[in-house]
Motif scaffolding. Structure first.
Motif, PDB file in Angstrom:
ATOM      1  N   GLY A 104       0.791  -1.225   0.000  1.00  0.00           N
ATOM      2  CA  GLY A 104       0.000   0.000   0.000  1.00  0.00           C
ATOM      3  C   GLY A 104       0.823   1.274   0.000  1.00  0.00           C
ATOM      4  O   GLY A 104       0.248   2.369  -0.089  1.00  0.00           O
ATOM      5  N   SER A 105       2.142   1.176   0.090  1.00  0.00           N
ATOM      6  CA  SER A 105       2.983   2.375   0.049  1.00  0.00           C
ATOM      7  C   SER A 105       2.851   3.055  -1.303  1.00  0.00           C
ATOM      8  O   SER A 105       2.808   2.407  -2.346  1.00  0.00           O
ATOM      9  N   ARG A 106       2.821   4.384  -1.282  1.00  0.00           N
ATOM     10  CA  ARG A 106       2.648   5.168  -2.494  1.00  0.00           C
ATOM     11  C   ARG A 106       4.009   5.700  -2.942  1.00  0.00           C
ATOM     12  O   ARG A 106       4.790   6.204  -2.130  1.00  0.00           O
ATOM     13  N   LEU A 107       4.268   5.601  -4.229  1.00  0.00           N
ATOM     14  CA  LEU A 107       5.561   5.977  -4.792  1.00  0.00           C
ATOM     15  C   LEU A 107       5.378   7.017  -5.881  1.00  0.00           C
ATOM     16  O   LEU A 107       4.534   6.867  -6.771  1.00  0.00           O
ATOM     17  N   HIS A 108       6.176   8.059  -5.816  1.00  0.00           N
ATOM     18  CA  HIS A 108       6.165   9.080  -6.851  1.00  0.00           C
ATOM     19  C   HIS A 108       7.022   8.624  -8.025  1.00  0.00           C
ATOM     20  O   HIS A 108       8.184   8.233  -7.844  1.00  0.00           O
ATOM     21  N   VAL A 109       6.451   8.677  -9.227  1.00  0.00           N
ATOM     22  CA  VAL A 109       7.132   8.202 -10.429  1.00  0.00           C
ATOM     23  C   VAL A 109       7.072   9.288 -11.503  1.00  0.00           C
ATOM     24  O   VAL A 109       6.044   9.951 -11.672  1.00  0.00           O
ATOM     25  N   GLU A 110       8.171   9.450 -12.215  1.00  0.00           N
ATOM     26  CA  GLU A 110       8.241  10.392 -13.324  1.00  0.00           C
ATOM     27  C   GLU A 110       8.590   9.649 -14.610  1.00  0.00           C
ATOM     28  O   GLU A 110       9.415   8.730 -14.587  1.00  0.00           O
ATOM     29  N   VAL A 111       7.978  10.072 -15.710  1.00  0.00           N
ATOM     30  CA  VAL A 111       8.298   9.520 -17.025  1.00  0.00           C
ATOM     31  C   VAL A 111       8.750  10.676 -17.909  1.00  0.00           C
ATOM     32  O   VAL A 111       8.031  11.667 -18.074  1.00  0.00           O
ATOM     33  N   HIS A 112       9.944  10.548 -18.450  1.00  0.00           N
ATOM     34  CA  HIS A 112      10.536  11.567 -19.318  1.00  0.00           C
ATOM     35  C   HIS A 112      10.745  10.976 -20.708  1.00  0.00           C
ATOM     36  O   HIS A 112      10.950   9.769 -20.860  1.00  0.00           O
ATOM     37  N   GLY A 113      10.761  11.837 -21.715  1.00  0.00           N
ATOM     38  CA  GLY A 113      11.111  11.391 -23.055  1.00  0.00           C
ATOM     39  C   GLY A 113       9.926  10.933 -23.868  1.00  0.00           C
ATOM     40  O   GLY A 113       8.798  10.826 -23.373  1.00  0.00           O
ATOM     41  N   PRO A 114      10.149  10.614 -25.142  1.00  0.00           N
ATOM     42  CA  PRO A 114       9.061  10.306 -26.063  1.00  0.00           C
ATOM     43  C   PRO A 114       8.425   8.948 -25.821  1.00  0.00           C
ATOM     44  O   PRO A 114       9.109   7.960 -25.549  1.00  0.00           O
ATOM     45  N   GLU A 115       7.102   8.914 -25.930  1.00  0.00           N
ATOM     46  CA  GLU A 115       6.375   7.646 -25.872  1.00  0.00           C
ATOM     47  C   GLU A 115       6.841   6.769 -27.022  1.00  0.00           C
ATOM     48  O   GLU A 115       7.056   7.236 -28.137  1.00  0.00           O
ATOM     49  N   GLY A 116       7.032   5.499 -26.774  1.00  0.00           N
ATOM     50  CA  GLY A 116       7.458   4.576 -27.809  1.00  0.00           C
ATOM     51  C   GLY A 116       8.954   4.399 -27.928  1.00  0.00           C
ATOM     52  O   GLY A 116       9.418   3.525 -28.653  1.00  0.00           O
ATOM     53  N   ALA A 117       9.734   5.217 -27.194  1.00  0.00           N
ATOM     54  CA  ALA A 117      11.195   5.097 -27.243  1.00  0.00           C
ATOM     55  C   ALA A 117      11.660   3.976 -26.317  1.00  0.00           C
ATOM     56  O   ALA A 117      10.926   3.543 -25.424  1.00  0.00           O
ATOM     57  N   PRO A 118      12.877   3.456 -26.520  1.00  0.00           N
ATOM     58  CA  PRO A 118      13.408   2.427 -25.617  1.00  0.00           C
ATOM     59  C   PRO A 118      13.369   2.893 -24.168  1.00  0.00           C
ATOM     60  O   PRO A 118      13.656   4.058 -23.865  1.00  0.00           O
ATOM     61  N   ALA A 119      13.031   1.990 -23.272  1.00  0.00           N
ATOM     62  CA  ALA A 119      12.775   2.352 -21.880  1.00  0.00           C
ATOM     63  C   ALA A 119      13.991   2.130 -20.992  1.00  0.00           C
ATOM     64  O   ALA A 119      14.701   1.123 -21.116  1.00  0.00           O
ATOM     65  N   ILE A 120      14.181   3.061 -20.064  1.00  0.00           N
ATOM     66  CA  ILE A 120      15.233   2.979 -19.043  1.00  0.00           C
ATOM     67  C   ILE A 120      14.586   3.272 -17.700  1.00  0.00           C
ATOM     68  O   ILE A 120      13.843   4.256 -17.563  1.00  0.00           O
ATOM     69  N   VAL A 121      14.836   2.440 -16.708  1.00  0.00           N
ATOM     70  CA  VAL A 121      14.299   2.627 -15.364  1.00  0.00           C
ATOM     71  C   VAL A 121      15.457   2.954 -14.429  1.00  0.00           C
ATOM     72  O   VAL A 121      16.442   2.206 -14.359  1.00  0.00           O
ATOM     73  N   LEU A 122      15.347   4.063 -13.704  1.00  0.00           N
ATOM     74  CA  LEU A 122      16.406   4.542 -12.826  1.00  0.00           C
ATOM     75  C   LEU A 122      15.968   4.434 -11.360  1.00  0.00           C
ATOM     76  O   LEU A 122      14.916   4.960 -10.989  1.00  0.00           O
ATOM     77  N   ALA A 123      16.792   3.792 -10.543  1.00  0.00           N
ATOM     78  CA  ALA A 123      16.515   3.633  -9.110  1.00  0.00           C
ATOM     79  C   ALA A 123      17.636   4.306  -8.327  1.00  0.00           C
ATOM     80  O   ALA A 123      18.788   3.868  -8.387  1.00  0.00           O
ATOM     81  N   HIS A 124      17.305   5.347  -7.605  1.00  0.00           N
ATOM     82  CA  HIS A 124      18.316   6.117  -6.877  1.00  0.00           C
ATOM     83  C   HIS A 124      18.694   5.452  -5.554  1.00  0.00           C
ATOM     84  O   HIS A 124      18.079   4.481  -5.114  1.00  0.00           O
ATOM     85  N   GLY A 125      19.681   6.027  -4.898  1.00  0.00           N
ATOM     86  CA  GLY A 125      20.216   5.460  -3.678  1.00  0.00           C
ATOM     87  C   GLY A 125      19.699   6.098  -2.405  1.00  0.00           C
ATOM     88  O   GLY A 125      18.859   7.009  -2.419  1.00  0.00           O
ATOM     89  N   TRP A 126      20.217   5.611  -1.305  1.00  0.00           N
ATOM     90  CA  TRP A 126      19.861   6.059   0.045  1.00  0.00           C
ATOM     91  C   TRP A 126      20.071   7.561   0.171  1.00  0.00           C
ATOM     92  O   TRP A 126      21.112   8.088  -0.230  1.00  0.00           O
ATOM     93  N   THR A 127      19.078   8.248   0.729  1.00  0.00           N
ATOM     94  CA  THR A 127      19.042   9.692   1.000  1.00  0.00           C
ATOM     95  C   THR A 127      18.970  10.545  -0.269  1.00  0.00           C
ATOM     96  O   THR A 127      19.138  11.763  -0.187  1.00  0.00           O
ATOM     97  N   CYS A 128      18.687   9.956  -1.403  1.00  0.00           N
ATOM     98  CA  CYS A 128      18.631  10.731  -2.646  1.00  0.00           C
ATOM     99  C   CYS A 128      17.186  10.830  -3.144  1.00  0.00           C
ATOM    100  O   CYS A 128      16.247  10.658  -2.385  1.00  0.00           O
ATOM    101  N   SER A 129      16.984  11.142  -4.416  1.00  0.00           N
ATOM    102  CA  SER A 129      15.656  11.301  -4.998  1.00  0.00           C
ATOM    103  C   SER A 129      15.808  11.294  -6.510  1.00  0.00           C
ATOM    104  O   SER A 129      16.923  11.147  -7.034  1.00  0.00           O
TER     105      SER A 129
END
Length: 312
Positions: free
Chosen positions: A20-45
């Motif tokens: 049930g935890s809620r997570l803020h997610v952002e999507v950048h770049g053109p729809e249909g382009a190759p996808a990259i998922v970025l996971a940041h580290g401790w104390t970052c954003s």
């Protein structure tokens, strides 16, 4: 060079994780382009990835999210909500909400973000979606024992003191010349530019104290070697030679143990915050992985819509 300001995302979502935890997610770049998922580290954003987003979003769909308790993701009510299982659950929830059925992406994780990838490595959902992986400035176990943020000989005394420092309950307070100097010593290379030190300090000092403490307990007891052995996607490893939080010994052990390892890149003189310290090198490695391992970027209708709220 002054670090780039955070880009305005094309789309923002609130994704609900398994508990049930809620997570803020952002999507950048053109729809249909190759996808990259970025996971940041401790104390970052998500702000930590500003340079990578700016460099990749012109021709990739870049998905970045705030780990629970960081950035715009709410702080859990109890410390029980922090665990390696939660790291994996959150990553899977984000991927399900933003990638189409059958679509693969390059997953890049820095520090605790890399640990999220290791924690999720054995799960079928992650295996199906991971075209390739970048483990950046991270380690699977013995983080406190091997950290060199304190100039002491290895042993129980250093390990105990390091755990007390990393899990300190005192608030970090405002960014000052002294706090920047301390952060640079502990997390960045000696030659780091002042503007990049300042950028890191502002991100780290914005992390809520409760989240910082909660995740520090998880890092202290971390053991993700089973996840390393289960990480069958082609996986590259990157580390700075001056990293005091996850020294190069971690990266070398990872590179040797990965089932489908793509080798180790050691960045001379760089510290723990490599995506900000050496943004060109990190961005180039992610781009190379996407060009090599993503065969299609044409997404079908997104999965997980029932878990997503637009514009939150």
């Amino acid at each position: 060079m002054t670090p780039r300001l955070a880009a305005v995302p094309r789309r923002e979502l609130t994704v609900v994780s398994a508990d049930g935890s809620r997570l803020h997610v952002e999507v950048h770049g053109p729809e249909g382009a190759p996808a990259i998922v970025l996971a940041h580290g401790w104390t970052c954003s998500t702000r930590f990835w500003a340079a990578q987003i700016a460099g990749l979003a012109r021709d990739h769909r870049v998905i970045a999210y705030d780990q629970r308790g960081h950035g715009a993701s709410p702080v859990p009510a109890t410390y029980a909500a922090y665990s390696t299982r939660a790291l994996a659950d959150d990553l899977e929830a984000v991927a399900a909400a933003t990638l189409a059925p059958g679509e693969q992406a390059v997953f890049a994780g820095h520090s605790m973000g890399g640990m999220a990838l290791m924690a999720a490595a054995g799960r079928p959902g992650f295996r199906e979606r991971a075209a390739a992986v970048l483990l950046c400035s991270t380690g699977p176990a013995d983080l406190v024992a091997e950290a060199t943020v304190l100039p002491l000989k290895p042993g129980r005394a250093r390990t105990w003191l390091t755990a007390r420092v990393l899990g300190a309950r005192a608030p970090l307070g405002p960014v000052t010349p002294l706090s920047r100097k301390v952060l640079k010593y502990g997390t960045m290379g000696p030659g780091s530019a002042p503007d990049r030190v300042d950028a890191c300090a502002r991100i780290v000092h914005a992390c809520p104290r409760r989240a910082r403490i909660g995740w520090s307990k998880v890092l202290e007891e971390l053991d993700l070697w089973a996840g390393v052995r289960a990480l069958t996607a082609p996986t590259a490893v990157l580390v700075g030679t001056a990293d005091r939080l996850t020294p190069p010994a971690h990266a070398r052990a990872l590179a040797a143990a990965l089932p489908a390892g793509l080798g180790l890149t050691e960045l001379t003189g760089q510290g723990h915050m490599t995506p900000i310290e050496a943004p060109e090198a990190v961005t180039a490695r992610i781009r190379e992985l996407a060009a090599t391992y993503i065969t299609t970027g044409d997404p079908r209708p997104r999965a997980g819509d029932a878990q997503v709220k637009e514009g939150a």
